[in-house]
Motif scaffolding. Structure first.
Motif, PDB file in Angstrom:
ATOM      1  N   ILE A 355      20.926  44.435  80.445  1.00 23.63           N
ATOM      2  CA  ILE A 355      21.602  45.102  79.321  1.00 23.63           C
ATOM      3  C   ILE A 355      21.564  44.221  78.082  1.00 23.63           C
ATOM      4  N   LEU A 359      19.011  46.362  75.747  1.00 26.04           N
ATOM      5  CA  LEU A 359      19.770  47.401  75.055  1.00 26.04           C
ATOM      6  C   LEU A 359      20.241  46.892  73.686  1.00 26.04           C
ATOM      7  N   THR A 361      22.451  45.593  70.592  1.00 25.26           N
ATOM      8  CA  THR A 361      23.541  44.617  70.611  1.00 25.26           C
ATOM      9  C   THR A 361      24.904  45.292  70.677  1.00 25.26           C
ATOM     10  N   THR A 362      25.066  46.393  69.964  1.00 24.36           N
ATOM     11  CA  THR A 362      26.366  47.074  69.975  1.00 24.36           C
ATOM     12  C   THR A 362      26.748  47.513  71.386  1.00 24.36           C
ATOM     13  N   LEU A 363      25.775  47.991  72.147  1.00 22.26           N
ATOM     14  CA  LEU A 363      26.053  48.437  73.515  1.00 22.26           C
ATOM     15  C   LEU A 363      26.307  47.262  74.439  1.00 22.26           C
ATOM     16  N   SER A 364      25.498  46.208  74.328  1.00 24.60           N
ATOM     17  CA  SER A 364      25.685  45.054  75.208  1.00 24.60           C
ATOM     18  C   SER A 364      27.007  44.349  74.922  1.00 24.60           C
ATOM     19  N   LYS A 366      29.809  45.791  73.810  1.00 22.57           N
ATOM     20  CA  LYS A 366      30.869  46.626  74.397  1.00 22.57           C
ATOM     21  C   LYS A 366      30.914  46.470  75.911  1.00 22.57           C
ATOM     22  N   PHE A 367      29.746  46.354  76.520  1.00 21.15           N
ATOM     23  CA  PHE A 367      29.683  46.176  77.973  1.00 21.15           C
ATOM     24  C   PHE A 367      30.399  44.887  78.393  1.00 21.15           C
TER      25      PHE A 367
END
Length: 416
Positions: A355, A359, A361-364, A366-367
């Motif tokens: 991830i 993926l 940066t915004t998604l990683s 949040k993860f």
């Protein structure tokens, strides 16, 4: 047309990820890259077929994650096809508790000549090793941050090895004294983590390198995903592990001509050592409150820091205690004819790296925030600002309503 265009871009995205993954793995695995190449190409062909069926994007993403998890999973080493352990000497740091303690027992049982360093020879961990392990195991009292201790350990090891070199050094000793946000963490926390995790490991690695080069041996370093991924509230610990990762990777290139293989293990979260001790978190909390500046404490608030302490303690309490996955990985790195450059040891670690690598940066980000520290309380200053903003917005709404009401009254009067 639009559906075909969407499918095309999904297809191109998936193929780019996997072709890039193939190249990346081949370049990283400068020895025996064929298994990695075959696995990634097989996954590429499979997903290419899925894309031709115009499956929704989320299914493609699920396929990517599943492929990553399958690829990153590791099995226990097959000792039947591994290098012999008889006559091979291994030094492990940090064997009082945790990974080091269990690994020392396991390697001794496999027939290695083990040198296990501990902070306290009279401690429970050291006593248990001496009581339960074979005469091949030697316990050494070493604080890796003290050069005199490291040099004495080198002298003692040489005396016992004679003309024989050291097959492997397992850099396991580490410390996490970080507590809270980067701004809240004390400078002493940053220095403490760097002193043990980086400078201590650097010191003992440099001291034992001549013996490792003599045996064309191995260096196995237990690092942490926090050295590569920006986990919230782990800035001090993560910075020290990031420095360690760069040093070890540089060493890997430099020692290749000498025949010394260098491996890094990235373990998941496990409940070991001080992390399982609730008094440890209480002490860290108290030290922070006593040393933080009054102005900073006012801006963040005691309730914010208290929640961080509770989250750390809760995360540690729910972490798994079975460290066999990490120990199996250490063994594999020591006995495999062709050890990998990097191992992921623990559930979900490979997925985290996938991830973070592929993926947005915004998604990683949040993860990671959802995975580790799920903050509910905002810093006090932000809460005040938000409350003021709500009051201001409420006043504006009331004023607008009053103006609207006044205008309506004027319209009614005018019609009369």
């Amino acid at each position: 047309m639009e559906g075909c265009a969407l499918s095309f871009w999904i297809y191109m995205g998936v193929m780019s990820v996997f072709v890039g993954g193939v190249v990346r793995k081949v370049l990283a695995s400068h020895i025996s890259a064929m298994p990695s190449l075959v696995a990634w190409l097989a996954a590429t062909v499979l997903l290419e077929r899925l894309c031709t069926l115009c499956l929704p994007a989320f299914l493609v993403l699920a396929g990517l994650c599943a492929a990553c998890c399958l690829y990153s999973s590791r099995q226990a080493p097959n000792l039947a096809t591994s290098l012999p352990t008889e006559g091979k000497a291994v030094l492990i740091t940090g064997c009082d508790t945790g990974f080091g303690h269990v690994a020392a027992k396991r390697l001794d049982a496999l027939g290695f000549e083990v040198f296990a360093t501990v902070l306290n020879l009279a401690g429970e961990g050291a006593q248990e090793l001496q009581r339960t392990c074979s005469p091949r195991l030697t316990v050494l009292e070493v604080d890796i941050t003290r050069p005199e201790d490291v040099q004495q350990a080198l002298i003692n090891t040489k005396a016992k090895l004679g003309m024989k070199g050291l097959w492997a050094l397992v850099n396991n000793a580490g410390l996490c004294v970080n507590f809270g946000d980067a701004e809240l963490s004390l400078i002493s926390n940053y220095r403490g983590c760097m002193e043990v995790n980086f400078f201590g490991t650097l010191s003992i690695t440099k001291a034992f390198l001549p013996l490792l080069r003599q045996a064309k041996g191995r260096i196995v370093t237990i690092s942490s995903p926090s050295g590569d991924l920006p986990f919230p509230c782990l800035a001090a610990y993560g910075a020290s592990k990031a420095a360690l990762n760069l040093f070890i990777n540089t060493l890997r290139h430099e020692l290749e001509p000498w025949g010394v293989k260098v491996t890094t293990i990235q373990p998941g979260a496990f409940r070991t050592g001080l992390s399982s001790n609730m008094e440890h978190w209480e002490k860290q909390h108290k030290v922070l409150l006593e040393n933080i500046s009054p102005s900073l404490l006012e801006e963040y608030g005691e309730e914010y820091i208290q929640e961080t302490r509770e989250l750390f303690a809760s995360h540690a309490a729910t972490a798994p205690t079975d460290v066999s996955h990490v120990i199996n990985t250490i063994v594999e790195a020591l006995v495999s004819p062709q050890p990998q450059v990097r191992y992921f040891a623990g559930p979900g670690v490979g997925l985290m790296y996938f991830i973070h690598s592929y993926l947005p940066t915004t998604l990683s980000d949040k993860f990671l925030q959802k995975l580790f520290i799920k903050k509910q309380i905002q810093p006090r200053s932000l809460r005040k600002q938000n409350n003021l903003g709500k009051i201001h917005s409420l006043n504006n709404n009331n004023n607008n309503n009053n103006i609207s009401s006044l205008n309506n009254n004027n319209i009614i009067t005018s019609e009369k």
